[in-house]
Design an enzyme around this catalytic site. Structure first.
Site, short mmCIF file in Angstrom:
data_model
loop_
_atom_site.label_atom_id
_atom_site.label_comp_id
_atom_site.label_asym_id
_atom_site.label_seq_id
_atom_site.Cartn_x
_atom_site.Cartn_y
_atom_site.Cartn_z
N THR A 1 0.71 -1.08 -0.20
CA THR A 1 0.15 0.10 -0.08
C THR A 1 0.93 1.27 0.09
OG1 THR A 1 -0.02 0.12 2.44
CG2 THR A 1 -1.80 -1.39 1.13
N ASP B 1 1.31 -8.56 10.00
CA ASP B 1 2.15 -7.74 10.60
C ASP B 1 3.56 -8.38 10.38
OD1 ASP B 1 4.06 -6.59 12.65
OD2 ASP B 1 2.75 -7.32 14.41
N LYS C 1 17.26 0.07 -1.59
CA LYS C 1 18.03 0.88 -0.94
C LYS C 1 17.42 1.55 0.19
CE LYS C 1 18.62 5.09 -3.07
NZ LYS C 1 19.13 6.58 -2.49
N ASP D 1 19.22 -1.12 -7.57
CA ASP D 1 19.78 0.17 -7.54
C ASP D 1 19.02 0.70 -8.97
OD1 ASP D 1 21.01 2.45 -8.33
OD2 ASP D 1 23.01 1.88 -7.31
N HIS D 2 17.89 1.65 -8.85
CA HIS D 2 17.22 2.18 -10.04
C HIS D 2 18.06 2.68 -11.19
CE1 HIS D 2 16.55 5.67 -7.64
NE2 HIS D 2 16.47 6.38 -8.96
N LYS E 1 18.26 2.43 -15.78
CA LYS E 1 18.21 3.40 -16.83
C LYS E 1 18.75 3.06 -18.19
CE LYS E 1 17.75 6.99 -13.32
NZ LYS E 1 16.21 7.58 -13.56
N GLU F 1 19.26 17.73 -8.85
CA GLU F 1 17.70 17.62 -8.59
C GLU F 1 17.50 19.07 -8.49
OE1 GLU F 1 16.04 14.60 -6.33
OE2 GLU F 1 17.96 14.02 -5.94
N HIS G 1 24.45 5.10 -6.47
CA HIS G 1 24.14 5.51 -7.77
C HIS G 1 25.54 6.01 -8.32
CE1 HIS G 1 20.02 4.95 -6.69
NE2 HIS G 1 19.99 6.13 -6.09
N LYS H 1 17.31 19.82 -13.27
CA LYS H 1 17.12 18.18 -12.85
C LYS H 1 17.86 17.47 -14.13
CE LYS H 1 13.88 14.28 -12.43
NZ LYS H 1 14.87 13.89 -11.34
#
Length: 500
Positions: A17, A88, A151, A180-181, A185, A219, A243, A348
């Site tokens: 959620t 839980d 992470k 590690d997004h 990429k 950013e 990163h 950015k």
């Protein structure tokens, strides 16, 4: 696993959620489903503490797709594969009912025991959940088991090792997928291809021809609602340890003998082992930190970091890091790799700039002028592409040079948006390809490099904070870091794809 095979598995998402699941995971699974990259025999169990009826959870998934994807094509069929279980995570008895549901869905969809457990939760629960999955026998005996972890993986090396030792009691290293997004990429994955598939680059990719490399990840946003997390992290732990050092490893690694997970990881680990360790005065000479002040960002007045919610009014936490990394091996000896990352900066942008050395003699311009250096720019986000900066003759009678830019942009040429990083990584996980996930050795070596810097900064109160205005590109000390080596930061706006 065969490249074109459609993977099938039961995917259990802990934290179902939460924001990550709604913004990234459900849309990414939907994209895979629409592209026919998922077998029709798949199921997803959403796990969270909140009490929800199954149809309420399916409606949540539906709204996630409508909001973040904007289409309802085959949406009813897609959400019919989603189930919900309230749990839980710290109560081991609650896992009995989850196991029953897992076994039931495994049989119903004929999943052959293939199971992915995605922990989209706070890190303090990673070890507890992994241990409970093992002890309560939710791991399969006849299919694959994969544990996906977000992470941060620890706060420093000792905590990371403690967490890893805990998880390894339940899952083997080849079953653990550390996300590690950035590694998902498009243009980060393209670094290896640009280097190893082009004869014009690989022979020049060394200290004889490259003067410096710059990696920028900036950013415009502040910490927003992440003040509590950021106070305990800072830019060094949040960005550099994972990163930024991952991109450095890809840029500096030797060609692997084969394009497989083990060989690529092996070469990345060699780079991380060769990072020159910093201690004492070397830290202040090689790394600078910053914290944003109030200012104007994108035409709006914004507050300082210390005025953000859940942030100490005298905070010593850095929101900007710039550093000079040296790699002590034969290929890179003497070549500085500069990194910078921060919040509330001008634009950015994530870019890599490879600056080649100047030619020995300037034959084509007046003596008081210099040639523009050759640059290879890898645009990672928001635009994706590559730009090569060259010098050519100006039109006209006289032999003078002018800079030109050879540009490729995924967005402008292909006219399409590249897949989300999470979509790529989820697909890799389902196929059993761990190449673009962090191995424990990489995590350990990254923490070993970063820890002395973090410790030195924590022990020294930074009297100059805040030391850069929102909307700028960081503190003046970051510019001086390069100036003393005879270099300067390449401005990210001048290097944008649309300006090339």
């Amino acid at each position: 696993m065969i490249e074109n095979q459609k993977p099938t598995a039961l995917i259990t998402i802990f934290g179902a959620t939460g924001d990550l699941a709604n913004r990234k995971l459900y849309p990414s699974l939907y994209h895979l489903y629409k592209k026919d990259k998922l077998d029709q025999k798949f199921a997803v169990i959403g796990v969270a503490r909140r009490e929800l009826m199954p149809d309420q959870f399916q409606e949540q998934v539906r709204q996630s797709i409508l909001e973040h994807v904007g289409t309802n094509e085959n949406l009813d069929e897609f959400v019919s594969h989603f189930y919900y279980h309230s749990l839980d995570v710290s109560n081991t008895e609650h896992y009995h009912d989850l196991k029953n549901l897992v076994d039931e869905l495994d049989a119903h969809y004929q999943l052959n025991g293939n199971r992915v457990f995605y922990l989209a939760m706070a890190p303090q629960f990673f070890g507890t959940i992994a241990e409970s999955l093992y002890k309560q026998q939710l791991k399969s005996d006849n299919g694959f088991n994969r544990l996906v972890i977000e992470k941060p993986f620890g706060h420093d090396y000792p905590s990371a090792k403690e967490l890893n030792d805990h998880i390894r009691l339940a899952f083997s290293e080849d079953e653990i997928y550390r996300i590690d997004h950035y590694l998902g990429k498009e243009m980060v994955q393209n670094i290896e291809v640009i280097r190893f598939a082009n004869a014009i680059f690989e022979p020049l990719w060394n200290n004889r021809f490259i003067s410096n490399i710059q990696v920028t990840s900036s950013e415009t946003l502040g910490v927003e609602d992440r003040g509590r997390y950021y106070e305990g992290s800072g830019a060094l732990r949040d960005m550099v340890q994972n990163h930024m050092l991952q991109m450095v490893a890809l840029l500096a690694m030797e060609p692997p003998i084969r394009l497989n997970t083990n060989e690529i990881r092996s070469e990345k680990v060699k780079v991380l082992r060769a990072l020159r360790p910093l201690e004492g005065d070397e830290i202040s000479n090689s790394f600078v930190r910053g914290q944003y002040n109030a200012g104007v960002s994108k035409g709006k007045q914004v507050k300082s970091y210390r005025e953000e919610e859940h942030v100490d009014s005298n905070s010593n936490t850095e929101t900007f890091v710039a550093g000079k990394i040296m790699i002590d091996n034969f290929r890179w000896a003497g070549v500085p790799i500069y990194i910078r990352t921060g919040k509330r900066l001008t634009e950015k942008s994530t870019k890599i700039v490879v600056q080649f050395k100047d030619i020995p003699m300037n034959l084509y311009m007046k003596t008081e002028e210099t040639l523009n250096p050759n640059l290879l720019v890898i645009h990672i986000q928001p635009d994706e592409g590559i730009t090569l900066h060259l010098n050519v003759k100006k039109s006209g009678q006289f032999v003078e040079t002018t800079p030109v830019k050879l540009n490729f942009s995924n967005k402008s040429v292909d006219g399409m948006n590249t897949p989300e990083a999470y979509e790529k990584l989820l697909y890799d996980c389902l196929r059993g390809d761990a190449t673009n996930f962090a191995h424990w050795d990489e995590v350990a070596l990254s923490w070993t490099y970063v820890d002395p810097i973090a410790k030195a900064w924590e022990q020294t109160k930074e009297s100059s904070f805040p030391n850069y205005s929102s909307g700028s590109m960081g503190p003046d000390e970051a510019d001086k870091l390069l100036e003393k080596d005879g270099f300067h930061w390449w401005p990210v706006t001048d290097l944008d794809v649309e300006n090339c």
